[in-house]
Design a protein around this motif. Sequence first.
Motif, short mmCIF file in Angstrom:
data_model
loop_
_atom_site.label_atom_id
_atom_site.label_comp_id
_atom_site.label_asym_id
_atom_site.label_seq_id
_atom_site.Cartn_x
_atom_site.Cartn_y
_atom_site.Cartn_z
N MET A 62 68.04 22.17 28.79
CA MET A 62 67.79 23.31 29.66
C MET A 62 66.38 23.81 29.43
SD MET A 62 71.39 25.37 29.68
CE MET A 62 72.92 24.50 30.06
N PRO A 63 65.73 24.34 30.46
CA PRO A 63 64.31 24.71 30.35
C PRO A 63 64.01 25.78 29.30
CG PRO A 63 64.97 24.58 32.65
CD PRO A 63 66.22 24.47 31.85
N MET A 64 64.93 26.76 29.10
CA MET A 64 64.60 27.89 28.24
C MET A 64 64.26 27.47 26.81
SD MET A 64 64.40 30.84 29.67
CE MET A 64 64.66 32.00 28.31
N GLY A 65 64.87 26.38 26.33
CA GLY A 65 64.58 25.93 24.98
C GLY A 65 63.14 25.50 24.79
N GLY A 66 62.52 25.06 25.87
CA GLY A 66 61.12 24.67 25.79
C GLY A 66 60.16 25.82 25.99
N LEU A 67 60.67 26.96 26.44
CA LEU A 67 59.83 28.12 26.71
C LEU A 67 59.92 29.19 25.63
CD1 LEU A 67 60.69 28.52 30.52
CD2 LEU A 67 58.68 27.42 29.52
#
Length: 367
Positions: A62-67
């Motif tokens: 999921m994107p949030m882990g990279g942000l």
Amino acid sequence: MSKDPRTVVIIGAGVIGLTIAHVLSSDPSNACEIVMIARDMPEDIDSQGWASPWAGANWTPMPMGGLDERIKRWETVTFNKLWDMIPTGLVKPLPSRMYSDQENNFVDPWYKDLPRDFRVLPSHDIPSVYKSGIGFTTISVNPSVYLSWLKSQLESRGVQFVRKKLRSIEEAADAAGPDGIVVNATSLGARSLIGVQDTKMYPVRGQTILVHAPHLREFLGEAEVYPNGGVTYMIPRPGPDSTVLLGGTTQAHNWDTSYDKETSDQIFTRCAALEPRLLEKDTVHVLSHNVGLRPAREGGPRVEIEWMKLPLEGRLVPRMDSAIPQARKVLVLHAYGFGPAGYQESWGAAEEAVNLLKSSILRSGSN
């Protein structure tokens, strides 16, 4: 924590509330009595009033882990914890493939060191309708079994479960007593819980199909989200019943919990295009159609400490009794708003939440 047992009231018995209770009760130095108060309990697997029974309950990029490094830490802790639980049978290791119609969608992803055996797929291993793909080994749990296991673990440690709908933080504080602590793990309920009323909370509607498909043994999915909120994934679950969850939808701000046949047909069609063996009528049987509301929050999950003044202001604030309330402060730990990632962030978020709680008690000079 305090040397003298104090009461910790946890509002909400979903995967986040249960995991916080598990972490808190695992350390004997945390001298406290834990009471979980919730309208929906782990055995209420058919209730649409909460999200935990309806989750995919696997680890998916999921994107949030990279942000957000904080969320990445939660996901790392949780993945490793669940991976270590594989021998118990509660967790299933899943060989996985994900595809994208974008050529560069999987270039140096933030999660490449998190699941096991991560690799970029060569072109000859990618179906012709896609332009890129990755493989890795992930994990999944069966929510009904996993939630029941968490509850049984807690009951064996003396944690109390009380079925009750609380309307305000003040009611929870009354139940916790003068020196008590409140943990707010109410997910979407944080919108209406008086004293919190977090209008950043919103639902993300998810519709899925549960099938019996013993020959499907890997996670398959697409990276893209369709214009109508459709997403494609297949999640085999642990256990002898050979169930696979087919998904799905991710429809923000949609409160509709009713079954939609057209959406169901689209889900099955997309999944069958990715895995044609779903069309084998002799071996694949539809078990249920499911709709749940993921508890998302603008800006991401809220995991933080707040000292709240009581009584809450306003003459319309409901109370459990007619006694004149005494002015005081109550320590509240907020832990909600995890959206579609409650299971895959649960252990990491719970560990941080408990550490925040212990640090706040030490700073307050409590003994």
